[in-house]
Design a protein around this motif. Structure first.
Motif, short mmCIF file in Angstrom:
data_model
loop_
_atom_site.label_atom_id
_atom_site.label_comp_id
_atom_site.label_asym_id
_atom_site.label_seq_id
_atom_site.Cartn_x
_atom_site.Cartn_y
_atom_site.Cartn_z
N SER A 42 0.84 -1.19 0.00
CA SER A 42 0.00 0.00 0.00
C SER A 42 0.87 1.25 0.00
O SER A 42 2.00 1.23 0.53
CB SER A 42 -0.95 0.01 1.19
OG SER A 42 -0.24 -0.01 2.41
N GLN A 43 0.35 2.29 -0.61
CA GLN A 43 1.08 3.55 -0.70
C GLN A 43 0.14 4.69 -0.36
O GLN A 43 -1.05 4.65 -0.65
CB GLN A 43 1.64 3.77 -2.11
CG GLN A 43 2.72 2.78 -2.51
CD GLN A 43 3.33 3.10 -3.85
OE1 GLN A 43 3.20 2.33 -4.80
NE2 GLN A 43 4.02 4.24 -3.93
N SER A 44 0.71 5.71 0.25
CA SER A 44 -0.10 6.89 0.55
C SER A 44 0.75 8.14 0.43
O SER A 44 1.98 8.08 0.67
CB SER A 44 -0.70 6.79 1.96
OG SER A 44 0.33 6.70 2.94
N PRO A 45 0.15 9.28 0.04
CA PRO A 45 -1.22 9.37 -0.46
C PRO A 45 -1.32 8.79 -1.87
O PRO A 45 -0.30 8.52 -2.50
CB PRO A 45 -1.45 10.88 -0.47
CG PRO A 45 -0.10 11.45 -0.74
CD PRO A 45 0.88 10.56 -0.03
N ASP A 86 8.43 20.63 0.18
CA ASP A 86 8.89 19.26 0.41
C ASP A 86 7.68 18.33 0.46
O ASP A 86 6.61 18.71 0.91
CB ASP A 86 9.62 19.17 1.75
CG ASP A 86 10.88 20.02 1.80
OD1 ASP A 86 11.46 20.12 2.90
OD2 ASP A 86 11.28 20.58 0.76
N VAL A 87 7.88 17.08 0.00
CA VAL A 87 6.82 16.08 0.08
C VAL A 87 7.38 14.78 0.63
O VAL A 87 8.56 14.47 0.46
CB VAL A 87 6.14 15.81 -1.29
CG1 VAL A 87 5.44 17.04 -1.80
CG2 VAL A 87 7.15 15.29 -2.30
N GLU A 88 6.49 14.03 1.29
CA GLU A 88 6.84 12.71 1.79
C GLU A 88 5.85 11.69 1.25
O GLU A 88 4.63 11.89 1.35
CB GLU A 88 6.79 12.68 3.33
CG GLU A 88 7.96 13.33 4.00
CD GLU A 88 7.97 13.06 5.50
OE1 GLU A 88 8.97 13.43 6.14
OE2 GLU A 88 6.99 12.50 6.02
N LEU A 89 6.37 10.63 0.70
CA LEU A 89 5.55 9.56 0.16
C LEU A 89 5.82 8.30 0.99
O LEU A 89 6.98 7.99 1.29
CB LEU A 89 5.91 9.30 -1.31
CG LEU A 89 5.99 10.55 -2.21
CD1 LEU A 89 6.35 10.14 -3.63
CD2 LEU A 89 4.70 11.33 -2.19
N ARG A 90 4.75 7.57 1.28
CA ARG A 90 4.88 6.43 2.19
C ARG A 90 4.57 5.12 1.48
O ARG A 90 3.70 5.06 0.61
CB ARG A 90 3.91 6.62 3.36
CG ARG A 90 3.86 5.47 4.36
CD ARG A 90 2.75 5.68 5.38
NE ARG A 90 2.52 4.48 6.15
CZ ARG A 90 2.89 4.33 7.42
NH1 ARG A 90 3.53 5.30 8.06
NH2 ARG A 90 2.62 3.21 8.07
#
Lengths: 115, 109
Positions: A5-8, A18-22
């Protein structure tokens, strides 16, 4: 969980932010990979983790990109000072071990749009 | 460095036609070879794989044979269906996946 799974699923940001991807890999998978899919460049490898260490970071396009993995599970890809050329779909994959025979299971991706 | 070359798309076929999507590779060492498929609105899924020379991977009526002498892994299906419409990616795996550019297949009834 049943799959990666990935978010967002979608992220729209302004240039310079800045962005963070999980990424949450399949439970028990020790290897985790990040790829980028963009119109101009196709599917590109970014980085992979074996456990919490990253033996191969060769695909990271610049020092604005970094990734970490904690507890041998969740990984975060961080892009600092985003640029318009960072717009792409960021894909995460995991496999039960790292190696050339092994199938990688992909998540649905995070679509990043930098305005 | 390692690389994968796929035929340009889109490939447009009528239902029940024969499909070939060409894939060749360049690699040091002995990679495994994969075909991944991306259906509209969905994520990448493994379609088939082959781990050594002369291995044939097959799934859902698709086949591909690992040809070391021609460094190829062409995808074939004898009779395509509308539901096969998707983007197909050839890839090699040494310790990470190196993908081709993808080939879009459109099948019309």
């Amino acid at each position: 969980g049943a799959g990666v799974s990935q978010s967002p699923s979608n992220k729209v940001t302004e240039k310079g932010k800045d962005v963070e991807l999980r990424c949450d890999p399949i439970s028990g998978h020790t290897a985790l990979y990040w790829y980028r899919q963009s119109l101009g460049q196709g599917l590109e490898f970014l980085i992979y983790f074996q456990g919490n260490s990253a033996p191969d970071k060769s695909g990271l396009p610049s020092d604005r990109f970094s990734a970490e993995r904690t507890g041998g599970s969740v990984s975060t890809l961080t892009i600092q000072r985003t640029q318009q050329e960072d717009s792409a779909v960021y894909l995460c994959a995991s496999s039960s071990y790292q190696g050339r025979y092994n199938e990688q299971f992909f998540g649905p991706g995070t679509r990043l749009t930098v305005l | 460095g390692d690389s994968v070359t796929q035929m340009e798309g889109p490939v447009t076929l009528s239902e029940e036609a024969f499909l070939t999507i060409n894939c060749t590779y360049t690699a040091t060492g002995y990679p495994s070879l994969f075909w991944y498929v991306q259906y509209p609105g969905e994520g990448l899924q493994l379609l088939l794989k082959a781990t050594k020379a002369d291995d044939k991977g097959s799934n859902k009526g698709f086949e591909a044979t690992y040809r070391k002498e021609t460094t190829s892994f062409h995808l074939e299906k004898g009779s395509v269906q509308v539901s096969d419409s998707a983007v197909y990616f050839c890839a090699l795996n040494t310790d990470k996946l190196i993908f081709g550019t993808g080939t879009r297949l459109q099948v019309f009834p």
